[in-house]
Design an enzyme around this catalytic site. Structure first.
Site, short mmCIF file in Angstrom:
data_model
loop_
_atom_site.label_atom_id
_atom_site.label_comp_id
_atom_site.label_asym_id
_atom_site.label_seq_id
_atom_site.Cartn_x
_atom_site.Cartn_y
_atom_site.Cartn_z
N HIS A 1 0.80 -1.23 0.00
CA HIS A 1 0.00 0.00 0.00
C HIS A 1 0.83 1.28 0.00
O HIS A 1 0.28 2.37 -0.05
CB HIS A 1 -0.99 0.03 1.17
CG HIS A 1 -0.35 0.26 2.51
ND1 HIS A 1 0.29 -0.73 3.20
CD2 HIS A 1 -0.24 1.37 3.27
CE1 HIS A 1 0.75 -0.25 4.34
NE2 HIS A 1 0.46 1.03 4.41
C1 UD1 Z 1 -2.65 5.51 5.48
C2 UD1 Z 1 -1.42 6.10 6.14
C3 UD1 Z 1 -0.30 5.07 6.08
C4 UD1 Z 1 -0.71 3.76 6.68
C5 UD1 Z 1 -1.99 3.28 6.02
C6 UD1 Z 1 -2.49 2.05 6.73
C7 UD1 Z 1 -1.06 8.52 5.97
C8 UD1 Z 1 -0.28 9.57 5.29
N1 UD1 Z 1 -0.96 7.29 5.43
O1 UD1 Z 1 -2.36 5.28 4.11
O2 UD1 Z 1 0.82 5.56 6.82
O3 UD1 Z 1 0.30 2.82 6.52
O4 UD1 Z 1 -3.00 4.29 6.12
O5 UD1 Z 1 -3.40 1.32 5.99
O6 UD1 Z 1 -1.72 8.80 6.93
N2 UD1 Z 1 -9.69 4.44 1.19
C9 UD1 Z 1 -10.86 3.75 1.09
N3 UD1 Z 1 -11.50 3.39 2.24
C10 UD1 Z 1 -11.03 3.68 3.47
C11 UD1 Z 1 -9.84 4.42 3.56
C12 UD1 Z 1 -9.17 4.77 2.40
O7 UD1 Z 1 -11.34 3.45 0.00
O8 UD1 Z 1 -11.66 3.32 4.48
C13 UD1 Z 1 -8.99 4.80 -0.08
C14 UD1 Z 1 -9.34 6.20 -0.55
O9 UD1 Z 1 -9.39 6.17 -1.93
C15 UD1 Z 1 -8.14 7.01 -0.09
C16 UD1 Z 1 -7.01 6.01 -0.19
O10 UD1 Z 1 -7.58 4.76 0.15
O11 UD1 Z 1 -7.93 8.15 -0.87
C17 UD1 Z 1 -5.85 6.32 0.72
O12 UD1 Z 1 -6.27 6.47 2.08
P1 UD1 Z 1 -5.39 7.34 3.10
O13 UD1 Z 1 -5.88 7.16 4.49
O14 UD1 Z 1 -5.23 8.73 2.61
O15 UD1 Z 1 -3.95 6.70 2.96
P2 UD1 Z 1 -3.52 5.19 3.03
O16 UD1 Z 1 -2.85 4.81 1.76
O17 UD1 Z 1 -4.64 4.36 3.52
N1 UDP Z 2 -4.01 -5.87 8.38
C1 UDP Z 2 -5.22 -6.53 8.42
N2 UDP Z 2 -5.85 -6.81 7.24
C2 UDP Z 2 -5.32 -6.51 6.04
C3 UDP Z 2 -4.07 -5.85 6.01
C4 UDP Z 2 -3.45 -5.54 7.18
O1 UDP Z 2 -5.70 -6.87 9.50
O2 UDP Z 2 -5.94 -6.80 5.01
C5 UDP Z 2 -3.35 -5.55 9.63
C6 UDP Z 2 -2.00 -6.20 9.74
O3 UDP Z 2 -1.98 -6.98 10.91
C7 UDP Z 2 -1.05 -5.04 9.84
C8 UDP Z 2 -1.91 -3.89 10.24
O4 UDP Z 2 -3.18 -4.17 9.70
O5 UDP Z 2 -0.08 -5.19 10.82
C9 UDP Z 2 -1.27 -2.63 9.80
O6 UDP Z 2 -1.87 -2.11 8.69
P1 UDP Z 2 -1.18 -1.49 7.42
O7 UDP Z 2 -0.30 -2.45 6.77
O8 UDP Z 2 -2.35 -0.96 6.69
O9 UDP Z 2 -0.37 -0.21 7.96
P2 UDP Z 2 1.14 0.06 8.39
O10 UDP Z 2 1.46 -0.82 9.53
O11 UDP Z 2 2.01 -0.15 7.20
O12 UDP Z 2 1.10 1.50 8.77
#
Ligand code: UD1
Ligand code: UDP
Length: 365
Positions: A204
């Site tokens: 991601h």
């Molecule tokens: C965010 C965090 C990242 C973390 C990740 C965990 C920041 C800058 N990034 O990244 O550090 O590792 O979460 O998963 O805070 N979206 C959905 N549904 C949701 C949420 C998001 O569809 O419930 C989609 C939307 O299109 C959105 C995109 O995912 O624009 C990105 O979501 P966002 O929270 O901005 O960043 P992540 O890539 O999820």
């Molecule tokens: N995770 C989950 N389901 C998924 C992907 C991730 O339960 O489909 C859990 C997983 O245990 C991971 C945690 O979510 O440690 C952290 O999420 P993510 O990888 O989104 O964020 P990061 O740790 O990179 O910020």
């Protein structure tokens, strides 16, 4: 006041809330910024981890970094005025973490940061900026590994504010591993027959998924590895969106990739426990695979969690297919890194945090 916003925050806050509640040590209000909101990214985690419904939800949703951060700040401002908390506890490194810390700090409310001091030394990562700034604003900094303490001291943070407590992500893992949903059940619910052995992949990071060529190469590499060891791939919504926008959907139809929607926490722990190998750019999964002794090929050029490489099971391989292929060949030859459990990753980090917080709050009262 505990603030959460994104998937990894939910996992981290669960053991902290339980420890704060224990014996009524510290009263808490739970604020959700709304950064993550889908059932699969949000509700399932509250249900799986038994987290209470947040008392306050700012419902900010998605947006650019500036818009999302600013919107959280605007909405959180009034919440602080209304409740005047003795302190604001933030976890991790997402936009919600920094936004809440900045608002609290400007209102002279103490900030407590859990998972402080991690540094990738790569400021092109949005999380790195969030980490550095949140740490500068914090009054108590709880760290998961000793390297993090060194980073904070180098940045001029007083050692009296820094507490090495261990890793709340591993508290959650230990508390839930017995409740994990077996991998075969998760796969069968998605219409797949469970393979005898499999690798687990997640992606991601913007650096891996936001450019179509990079993402296509990574999916091709999963496909290639999957011909030898099927790759179970729960897909983050950011990545799903990029796959669709880039017209890469056909790559997921390969028999060697078992593509899933994002899975709940108990399903994820079950998949992890069953996996022979992890391929990921997730911070949390690097730590969980170290805790479980599963080799992890980290699909990034660096990590802010060096202990997972030095003591754990992680190997940094970047996102170049040749390097991933070579690391996979090594894993096939020798079974990969076994590692050892890092110091204080013992399931008691949240308890340590609660004791330190209770003392701090008593002294500040
Ligand atoms: C965010 C965090 C990242 C973390 C990740 C965990 C920041 C800058 N990034 O990244 O550090 O590792 O979460 O998963 O805070 N979206 C959905 N549904 C949701 C949420 C998001 O569809 O419930 C989609 C939307 O299109 C959105 C995109 O995912 O624009 C990105 O979501 P966002 O929270 O901005 O960043 P992540 O890539 O999820
Ligand atoms: N995770 C989950 N389901 C998924 C992907 C991730 O339960 O489909 C859990 C997983 O245990 C991971 C945690 O979510 O440690 C952290 O999420 P993510 O990888 O989104 O964020 P990061 O740790 O990179 O910020």
């Amino acid at each position: 006041m505990c603030v959460v916003g994104a998937r990894p925050n939910f996992i981290k806050i669960a053991p902290i809330l339980a420890a704060l509640d224990k014996a009524g040590r510290v009263g808490s209000l739970l604020v959700h910024t709304g950064q993550h909101y889908d059932r699969q990214m949000n509700d399932n985690f509250f249900a799986d981890l038994g987290i209470r419904q947040p008392e306050i939800n700012l419902e900010v949703g998605s947006g650019s970094h500036a818009v999302q951060t600013a919107e959280i700040m605007k909405r959180f401002d009034g919440v602080i005025d209304q409740h005047r908390p003795a302190g604001v506890l933030v976890v991790g490194d997402v936009n919600s973490t920094l936004a809440a810390a900045l608002v609290a700090s400007k209102k002279s409310v103490a900030v407590f940061h859990v998972e402080a001091g991690l540094r990738s030394f790569d400021r092109s990562m949005p999380e790195e900026v969030n980490r550095i700034l949140t740490d500068q604003l914090s009054d108590l900094l709880f760290v998961t590994e000793r390297d993090a303490t060194e980073n904070l001291l180098r940045e001029g943070i007083a050692s009296s504010k820094i507490h090495f407590v261990g890793n709340v992500m591993i508290d959650a893992l230990r508390q839930n591993i017995m409740r994990a949903i077996p991998a075969a059940r998760t796969l069968s619910a998605a219409g797949f027959a469970a393979p005898d052995a499999f690798a687990l992949a997640t992606l991601h990071r913007p650096s891996n998924v936001d450019q179509v060529e990079t993402l296509a190469r990574l999916l091709d590499t999963f496909e290639e590895i999957g011909r030898d060891l099927p790759v179970v791939f729960p897909i983050h919504p950011r990545t799903r969106r990029q796959i669709e926008a880039g017209g890469l959907g056909a790559k997921l139809r390969s028999a060697s990739i078992l593509a899933l929607e994002p899975v709940g926490y108990l399903e994820m722990v079950g998949l992890l426990a069953g996996a022979k190998l992890v391929l990921t750019d997730s911070g949390g999964l690097q730590e969980e695979s170290t805790a479980l002794g599963i080799p992890c090929l980290t699909l990034r050029s660096q990590t802010e969690r060096p202990i997972t490489v030095e003591q754990g099971t992680s190997t940094i391989v970047g996102n170049d297919p040749a390097q991933i292929r070579a690391a996979y060949a090594d894993f096939r030859k020798d079974g990969g890194k076994r590692g050892r459990i890092p110091e204080l990753w013992d399931g008691n980090a949240a308890g340590r945090i609660a004791v330190i917080l209770a003392d701090w709050l008593k002294a500040a009262a």
